[in-house]
Design a protein around this motif. Structure first.
Motif, PDB file in Angstrom:
ATOM      1  N   HIS A 197       0.823  -1.220   0.000  1.00  0.00           N
ATOM      2  CA  HIS A 197       0.000   0.000   0.000  1.00  0.00           C
ATOM      3  C   HIS A 197       0.849   1.259   0.000  1.00  0.00           C
ATOM      4  N   GLU A 198       2.021   1.161  -0.621  1.00  0.00           N
ATOM      5  CA  GLU A 198       2.871   2.339  -0.754  1.00  0.00           C
ATOM      6  C   GLU A 198       3.153   2.542  -2.237  1.00  0.00           C
ATOM      7  N   PRO A 199       3.442   3.802  -2.637  1.00  0.00           N
ATOM      8  CA  PRO A 199       3.671   4.037  -4.071  1.00  0.00           C
ATOM      9  C   PRO A 199       4.959   3.365  -4.552  1.00  0.00           C
ATOM     10  N   TRP A 200       4.884   2.744  -5.714  1.00  0.00           N
ATOM     11  CA  TRP A 200       6.056   2.055  -6.261  1.00  0.00           C
ATOM     12  C   TRP A 200       6.124   2.223  -7.762  1.00  0.00           C
ATOM     13  N   GLU A 201       7.312   1.941  -8.313  1.00  0.00           N
ATOM     14  CA  GLU A 201       7.477   1.958  -9.768  1.00  0.00           C
ATOM     15  C   GLU A 201       8.352   0.778 -10.156  1.00  0.00           C
ATOM     16  N   LEU A 202       8.159   0.304 -11.380  1.00  0.00           N
ATOM     17  CA  LEU A 202       8.969  -0.801 -11.884  1.00  0.00           C
ATOM     18  C   LEU A 202       9.735  -0.283 -13.100  1.00  0.00           C
ATOM     19  N   VAL A 203      11.060  -0.163 -12.945  1.00  0.00           N
ATOM     20  CA  VAL A 203      11.880   0.321 -14.054  1.00  0.00           C
ATOM     21  C   VAL A 203      12.383  -0.890 -14.833  1.00  0.00           C
ATOM     22  N   LEU A 204      11.899  -1.013 -16.059  1.00  0.00           N
ATOM     23  CA  LEU A 204      12.333  -2.134 -16.901  1.00  0.00           C
ATOM     24  C   LEU A 204      13.356  -1.610 -17.902  1.00  0.00           C
ATOM     25  N   VAL A 205      14.582  -2.088 -17.782  1.00  0.00           N
ATOM     26  CA  VAL A 205      15.630  -1.610 -18.680  1.00  0.00           C
ATOM     27  C   VAL A 205      15.840  -2.648 -19.764  1.00  0.00           C
ATOM     28  N   ASP A 206      15.460  -2.286 -20.977  1.00  0.00           N
ATOM     29  CA  ASP A 206      15.622  -3.223 -22.080  1.00  0.00           C
ATOM     30  C   ASP A 206      17.032  -3.075 -22.655  1.00  0.00           C
ATOM     31  N   ASP A 207      17.825  -4.123 -22.413  1.00  0.00           N
ATOM     32  CA  ASP A 207      19.240  -4.091 -22.778  1.00  0.00           C
ATOM     33  C   ASP A 207      19.445  -4.621 -24.192  1.00  0.00           C
ATOM     34  N   GLY A 208      18.831  -3.951 -25.150  1.00  0.00           N
ATOM     35  CA  GLY A 208      19.019  -4.341 -26.549  1.00  0.00           C
ATOM     36  C   GLY A 208      18.426  -5.690 -26.903  1.00  0.00           C
ATOM     37  N   SER A 209      17.262  -6.014 -26.384  1.00  0.00           N
ATOM     38  CA  SER A 209      16.633  -7.301 -26.707  1.00  0.00           C
ATOM     39  C   SER A 209      16.314  -7.383 -28.188  1.00  0.00           C
ATOM     40  N   THR A 210      16.364  -8.598 -28.712  1.00  0.00           N
ATOM     41  CA  THR A 210      16.046  -8.781 -30.133  1.00  0.00           C
ATOM     42  C   THR A 210      14.840  -9.696 -30.301  1.00  0.00           C
ATOM     43  N   ASP A 211      14.194 -10.068 -29.199  1.00  0.00           N
ATOM     44  CA  ASP A 211      13.098 -11.038 -29.287  1.00  0.00           C
ATOM     45  C   ASP A 211      11.731 -10.379 -29.149  1.00  0.00           C
ATOM     46  N   GLY A 212      11.715  -9.041 -29.234  1.00  0.00           N
ATOM     47  CA  GLY A 212      10.438  -8.345 -29.111  1.00  0.00           C
ATOM     48  C   GLY A 212      10.081  -7.966 -27.682  1.00  0.00           C
ATOM     49  N   SER A 213      11.000  -8.148 -26.760  1.00  0.00           N
ATOM     50  CA  SER A 213      10.731  -7.747 -25.374  1.00  0.00           C
ATOM     51  C   SER A 213      10.403  -6.259 -25.283  1.00  0.00           C
TER      52      SER A 213
END
Ligand code: UDP
Ligand code: MG
Length: 310
Positions: free
Chosen positions: A33-49
């Motif tokens: 119940h606290e504010p959060w964020e999810l940082v997704l770092v795409d490290d040059g994916s080639t599979d459509g991530s």
């Protein structure tokens, strides 16, 4: 809005794991119940991530995508995550769900008790080859012995760090990074929590032996001069042998004996010393190459799409 938790996950071809990662992280973080964020770092994916990440970010405001221009490596991807993080507590987690998101709750408890770094210790590992287990265990022990920083044994990057620690880490812009070493180096109040490391949920490891080896070299060179000192050590040993051997051999010769004759002895000595010298040169080369990389001062990573672009 003030963010309490930032979760960072580096993504390199993890399209099968992304939905499950999102689901499990959301479930755990919503329960605080606290504010959060999810940082997704795409490290040059080639599979459509990258497309999946963009899509997820459109549907869920918690997600902030950082998309790299190419593959820069796991440690650099996490670094970018740290740069973009806004939370008071920052958690680094693998995208393949080997690190259970549920442990974040326990980490957060320790954090609220006043610890500034809460690292996860792998008490058990599942679904990994004996070779990986053995090399990993050897690696942690060698690092522990020869580096100046006491990096806790059997810990990966899975950890929670206080904002104060992250701010210090963000000022360390070294190129060949070993984050768990850096996070131990800063000091502060550190504590471990144990967990069972699960098997990778889907896909294959993105850390082949070559990358693991580089990480190990980065760890050693980043935190110790030991390899350079080994060269000095061998230098002293062979010089001492020479100082003793020269008069002994000369005297034996003068006395008319034929103990040290022939090419074999010479050949062995030359090969041995040649080997030691070349290895020492190689070690010097490693450090000089690193100096050169630092001197160039290139950016650590190149972002194609930052969270603000979304
Ligand atoms: N990873 C990355 N860039 C790379 C290699 C790996 O961002 O060049 C990410 C990967 O997607 C995963 C994490 O780093 O989220 C750990 O990688 P992996 O699970 O393959 O390593 P292992 O657990 O086998 O050591
Ligand atoms: Mg993994």
């Amino acid at each position: 809005m003030k963010i309490t938790y930032t979760i960072i996950a580096p993504i390199f071809n993890e399209k099968e794991n992304l939905p499950e990662l999102h689901r499990r992280v959301s479930e755990v973080m919503d329960s605080t119940h606290e504010p959060w964020e999810l940082v997704l770092v795409d490290d040059g994916s080639t599979d459509g991530s990258s497309d999946i990440i963009r899509d997820m970010a459109k549907k869920d405001r918690h997600i902030r995508p950082v998309i790299f221009a190419r593959n820069f490596g796991h440690q650099v991807a996490v670094t970018a995550g740290l740069d973009y993080s806004r939370g008071d507590a920052v958690v680094i987690i693998d995208a393949d769900l080997q690190d259970p998101p549920e442990l974040i709750l326990e980490m957060s408890k320790k954090w609220k008790e006043g610890n500034e770094v809460v690292f996860a210790v792998r008490a058990e590992r599942e679904g990994e080859s004996w070779f990986k287990l053995w090399t990993a265990s050897l690696f942690y022990r060698i690092i522990y012995r020869i580096t100046d920083v006491k990096i806790p044994l059997d810990t990966g990057d899975f950890r929670l760090m206080d904002r104060k620690v992250v701010d210090v880490m963000n000022r360390m812009r070294e190129r060949h990074r070993f984050l768990r070493g850096m996070s131990a180096w800063v000091g502060f109040k550190q504590v471990g929590v144990e967990y069972k490391r699960a098997a990778r949920k889907a896909g294959e490891t993105k850390y082949p032996f070559r990358k693991m080896f580089r990480l190990a070299i980065n760890a050693v060179t980043g935190f110790s001069y030991f390899p350079l000192q080994v060269a000095t050590f061998f230098g002293f040993i062979s010089a001492s042998v020479a100082i003793i051997a020269i008069p002994v051999v000369a005297l034996l010769r003068l006395a008319g004996t034929h103990f040290f004759e022939g090419q074999t002895t010479t050949l062995i000595a030359v090969l041995f010393l040649g080997g030691v010298q070349l290895i020492s040169l190689g070690v010097l080369g490693e450090y000089i190459g690193r100096l050169y990389d630092e001197a160039k001062g290139r950016p650590l990573y190149i972002v194609r799409e930052a969270p603000e672009d979304q």
